[in-house]
Scaffold this active site. Structure first.
Site, PDB file in Angstrom:
ATOM      1  N   HIS A 202      14.984  20.817  48.237  1.00  0.00           N
ATOM      2  CA  HIS A 202      15.717  20.182  49.344  1.00  0.00           C
ATOM      3  C   HIS A 202      16.404  21.233  50.211  1.00  0.00           C
ATOM      4  O   HIS A 202      16.895  22.244  49.709  1.00  0.00           O
ATOM      5  CB  HIS A 202      16.695  19.117  48.851  1.00  0.00           C
ATOM      6  CG  HIS A 202      17.878  19.630  48.080  1.00  0.00           C
ATOM      7  ND1 HIS A 202      19.066  19.965  48.687  1.00  0.00           N
ATOM      8  CD2 HIS A 202      18.058  19.837  46.756  1.00  0.00           C
ATOM      9  CE1 HIS A 202      19.924  20.353  47.744  1.00  0.00           C
ATOM     10  NE2 HIS A 202      19.338  20.292  46.572  1.00  0.00           N
ATOM     11  N   ASP A 221      22.435  25.784  45.900  1.00  0.00           N
ATOM     12  CA  ASP A 221      22.027  24.370  46.008  1.00  0.00           C
ATOM     13  C   ASP A 221      21.865  24.008  47.489  1.00  0.00           C
ATOM     14  O   ASP A 221      22.781  23.543  48.087  1.00  0.00           O
ATOM     15  CB  ASP A 221      23.089  23.500  45.328  1.00  0.00           C
ATOM     16  CG  ASP A 221      22.675  22.036  45.239  1.00  0.00           C
ATOM     17  OD1 ASP A 221      21.516  21.720  45.522  1.00  0.00           O
ATOM     18  OD2 ASP A 221      23.546  21.213  44.903  1.00  0.00           O
ATOM     19  N   GLU A 255      18.572  15.170  50.329  1.00  0.00           N
ATOM     20  CA  GLU A 255      18.527  14.964  48.871  1.00  0.00           C
ATOM     21  C   GLU A 255      19.915  14.605  48.353  1.00  0.00           C
ATOM     22  O   GLU A 255      20.077  13.778  47.452  1.00  0.00           O
ATOM     23  CB  GLU A 255      18.021  16.239  48.177  1.00  0.00           C
ATOM     24  CG  GLU A 255      17.867  16.127  46.668  1.00  0.00           C
ATOM     25  CD  GLU A 255      19.078  16.593  45.858  1.00  0.00           C
ATOM     26  OE1 GLU A 255      19.050  16.488  44.636  1.00  0.00           O
ATOM     27  OE2 GLU A 255      20.079  17.046  46.465  1.00  0.00           O
ATOM     28  N   GLU A 256      20.923  15.262  48.923  1.00  0.00           N
ATOM     29  CA  GLU A 256      22.279  15.171  48.375  1.00  0.00           C
ATOM     30  C   GLU A 256      22.886  13.774  48.482  1.00  0.00           C
ATOM     31  O   GLU A 256      23.879  13.486  47.836  1.00  0.00           O
ATOM     32  CB  GLU A 256      23.202  16.185  49.080  1.00  0.00           C
ATOM     33  CG  GLU A 256      22.792  17.650  48.878  1.00  0.00           C
ATOM     34  CD  GLU A 256      23.086  18.181  47.480  1.00  0.00           C
ATOM     35  OE1 GLU A 256      23.478  17.390  46.604  1.00  0.00           O
ATOM     36  OE2 GLU A 256      22.910  19.391  47.273  1.00  0.00           O
ATOM     37  N   ASP A 283      15.005  23.488  42.668  1.00  0.00           N
ATOM     38  CA  ASP A 283      16.357  23.145  43.111  1.00  0.00           C
ATOM     39  C   ASP A 283      17.331  23.945  42.247  1.00  0.00           C
ATOM     40  O   ASP A 283      17.505  23.633  41.065  1.00  0.00           O
ATOM     41  CB  ASP A 283      16.595  21.641  42.951  1.00  0.00           C
ATOM     42  CG  ASP A 283      17.959  21.223  43.514  1.00  0.00           C
ATOM     43  OD1 ASP A 283      18.704  22.095  44.007  1.00  0.00           O
ATOM     44  OD2 ASP A 283      18.278  20.015  43.457  1.00  0.00           O
ATOM     45  N   HIS A 365      28.169  22.399  45.506  1.00  0.00           N
ATOM     46  CA  HIS A 365      28.899  21.332  46.205  1.00  0.00           C
ATOM     47  C   HIS A 365      30.321  21.790  46.575  1.00  0.00           C
ATOM     48  O   HIS A 365      31.229  20.963  46.643  1.00  0.00           O
ATOM     49  CB  HIS A 365      28.954  20.040  45.372  1.00  0.00           C
ATOM     50  CG  HIS A 365      27.584  19.512  45.036  1.00  0.00           C
ATOM     51  ND1 HIS A 365      27.379  18.472  44.164  1.00  0.00           N
ATOM     52  CD2 HIS A 365      26.348  19.869  45.470  1.00  0.00           C
ATOM     53  CE1 HIS A 365      26.080  18.231  44.059  1.00  0.00           C
ATOM     54  NE2 HIS A 365      25.447  19.073  44.847  1.00  0.00           N
TER      55      HIS A 365
HETATM   56  N1  BES Z   1      20.916  20.614  42.706  1.00  0.00           N
HETATM   57  C1  BES Z   1      21.552  19.395  42.377  1.00  0.00           C
HETATM   58  C2  BES Z   1      21.147  18.883  41.003  1.00  0.00           C
HETATM   59  C3  BES Z   1      21.696  19.607  39.825  1.00  0.00           C
HETATM   60  C4  BES Z   1      23.023  19.997  39.796  1.00  0.00           C
HETATM   61  C5  BES Z   1      20.894  19.828  38.747  1.00  0.00           C
HETATM   62  C6  BES Z   1      23.507  20.685  38.685  1.00  0.00           C
HETATM   63  C7  BES Z   1      21.356  20.472  37.634  1.00  0.00           C
HETATM   64  C8  BES Z   1      22.687  20.926  37.622  1.00  0.00           C
HETATM   65  C9  BES Z   1      21.237  18.333  43.415  1.00  0.00           C
HETATM   66  O1  BES Z   1      21.307  18.827  44.714  1.00  0.00           O
HETATM   67  C10 BES Z   1      22.257  17.245  43.317  1.00  0.00           C
HETATM   68  O2  BES Z   1      23.371  17.460  43.691  1.00  0.00           O
HETATM   69  N2  BES Z   1      21.849  16.087  42.827  1.00  0.00           N
HETATM   70  C11 BES Z   1      22.725  14.990  42.696  1.00  0.00           C
HETATM   71  C12 BES Z   1      21.959  13.753  42.331  1.00  0.00           C
HETATM   72  C13 BES Z   1      21.118  13.161  43.417  1.00  0.00           C
HETATM   73  C14 BES Z   1      20.396  11.954  42.891  1.00  0.00           C
HETATM   74  C15 BES Z   1      21.925  12.866  44.645  1.00  0.00           C
HETATM   75  C16 BES Z   1      23.727  15.273  41.603  1.00  0.00           C
HETATM   76  O3  BES Z   1      23.419  16.014  40.663  1.00  0.00           O
HETATM   77  O4  BES Z   1      24.786  14.737  41.676  1.00  0.00           O
HETATM   78 ZN    ZN Z   2      23.388  19.163  45.174  1.00  0.00          ZN
END
Ligand code: BES
Ligand code: ZN
Length: 483
Positions: A202, A221, A255-256, A283, A365
């Site tokens: 993403h 990220d 994606e976020e 990612d 984040h």
């Molecule tokens: N890169 C993250 C996912 C992640 C974070 C994987 C930490 C492993 C460790 C991704 O951008 C993200 O923030 N995903 C969201 C979920 C998505 C369904 C919106 C999350 O993890 O909250």
């Molecule tokens: Zn993220």
């Protein structure tokens, strides 16, 4: 005093209207039932659980409350955006059929891959991470997000234009649920072009739900993942890669906020009956938090066969001495990234990740997700670039030209000084063809002896296939490289 009363009234009214506004901002989504229940306990007015099945719930909620999941659980605020109440509920009941049996993995492309791995350049990865971080934010509703997508498009275009690759195309994709665009690059397959081998990541960023998204650098990220796949592209093109299956590289919007970009794309692929044989998501690839290098996620969204293929690739190319990767497994605990969009549509997908879940980058984040907090180096991401190259090259080959039933008679084959030397252990005579990666016939010889050589001095550097046929019609084909 009067001023204070005024201020109070203003604050009171604004908070009332803010609440009304919040109600308007409710969305439909899917989330792990445990997480949904946790949120419901904390914020009973901000979430409705519509129904639940097999550990997943359909919810109607205000997404800001999901932020509290971030600290409580080892991971983020995971939920998957849904267009409507019906979709949110129906998706719980959808039985996802695997679209195709897993393909038959073989590892045969050592010659090409050994050359290509040498070209992976940490400085190139660094350049892309810094370029993306330089936009300050790539939050999906901000102008900078699309500016970054267009800049990335330019970078990818330069790679293919400089190499004069008119067979590679790049498209921006418009979405329904975000103003941000995604980017898709396509190498149309020279053989089974209806079979897709895809990698992606993403391109958007966030700093959670603070409201102010004007500085969300998202270096790990996920500028790191985009830089990883951009370097895969650069190296493949530099090595004149022509896949037999169709290969695509994708940079997603939004994606976020719940996998919005990848969900729309994966749903379109399913509705067009596209046969995606394997999807690998990049990612977060550049923060080395664990002792082991590559951590394969093993959530239900991750395909076991695909994971074991990636492990086999690492084992095989460790043997070449070009890298020494250690690997491990871990779990996100939910569909934490865009591979879940592909898995939810029945495709084999997985996520090779930078660290164990609990050791992953603590700065994501936040304003501190910068290249500097990853130590200002891209060595970790370079490992994922190599894995990406290995995956694409090995998965995108199909044709074993002929049946190779002559192999048992072949006792030597090698290229030296632009001369192909071979020997068969019998007295048949042979026809020999030399074809390039797209199957174009460049040399055809007949009536050659069982022990001989072929002059390749008219051919450019690159990869070719030599096809031998004996008088009984038996064949064998071998990849060769001219340096
Ligand atoms: N890169 C993250 C996912 C992640 C974070 C994987 C930490 C492993 C460790 C991704 O951008 C993200 O923030 N995903 C969201 C979920 C998505 C369904 C919106 C999350 O993890 O909250
Ligand atoms: Zn993220």
């Amino acid at each position: 005093m009067k001023f204070n009363t005024l201020l109070f009234t203003l604050l009171a009214t604004s908070s009332v209207s803010l609440f009304a506004q919040e109600k308007n901002d409710f969305i439909y989504a899917n989330m792990e039932t445990v997480n949904a229940k946790f949120l419901q306990q904390e914020n009973p007015n901000s979430i409705q659980i519509l129904s639940s099945k097999d550990g997943i719930s359909a919810i109607y909620f205000h997404p800001t409350i999901a932020e509290s999941l971030h600290g409580k659980f080892a991971h983020g605020h995971g939920y998957i955006f849904q267009n409507s109440k019906e979709e949110a509920v129906q998706s719980l009941h959808k039985t996802v059929l695997q679209k195709k049996a897993p393909f038959n993995y073989t590892i045969t492309e050592q010659t090409f891959i050994n050359e290509a791995l040498n070209d992976v350049d940490v400085k190139e990865i660094e350049k892309t991470i810094l370029m993306l971080e330089g936009f300050k934010t790539r939050y999906h509703t901000r102008q900078e997000a699309n500016d970054a997508i267009l800049k990335l498009k330019e970078v990818w275009e330069k790679i293919i234009v400089d190499a004069n690759r008119q067979d590679i195309i790049i498209k921006t994709i418009d979405h329904v649920n975000t103003p941000m665009k995604s980017l898709i690059l396509t190498f149309t397959g020279s053989g089974n072009k209806d079979e897709y081998v895809i990698i992606g990541g993403h391109a958007d960023s966030t700093i959670g739900w603070s409201g102010d998204q004007s500085f969300a650098p998202g270096a790990d990220d996920n500028a790191s993942g985009i830089a990883t796949i951009t370097e895969v592209l650069r190296v493949l093109v530099k090595n004149k890669f022509v896949p037999q299956r169709t290969v695509e590289i994708m940079a997603y919007a939004a994606e976020e906020i719940g996998l919005v970009g990848s969900k729309e794309i994966a749903e379109k692929y399913v509705s067009q009956n596209k046969n995606v044989i394997g999807y690998v998501q990049f990612d977060m690839t550049n923060y080395k938090g664990s002792a082991k290098d590559v951590v394969l996620m093993t959530d239900s969204y991750c395909d076991t066969n695909l994971n074991s293929f990636l492990m086999q690739l690492m084992d095989e190319y460790n043997k070449t001495g070009l890298h020494q990767f250690t690997y491990d497994t871990s779990k996100c605990g939910y569909g934490c990234s865009d591979h879940a969009s592909w898995a939810n549509n029945g495709y084999a997908a997985t996520l090779p990740f930078e660290a164990k879940m609990s050791d992953s980058n603590p700065y994501i984040h936040s304003k501190n997700d910068t290249y500097a907090t990853m130590g200002s180096t891209s060595t970790h991401a370079a490992k994922f670039t190599k894995l990406g190259i290995e995956y694409i090259v090995e998965a995108a080959k199909t044709t074993v030209l002929g049946t190779n039933d002559l192999d048992e008679n072949l006792s030597k084959i090698y290229v030296e000084n632009k001369l192909l030397n071979y020997r068969f252990n019998n007295n048949s005579s042979y026809s020999i063809q030399i074809v390039d990666a797209s199957g174009r016939e460049l040399i055809t010889l007949t009536n050659k002896s069982a022990n001989g050589s072929v002059d390749l001095s008219n051919l450019n550097k690159g990869f070719y296939v030599a096809i031998f046929k004996d008088t009984a019609g038996k064949t064998t084909s071998h990849k060769i490289i001219i340096k």
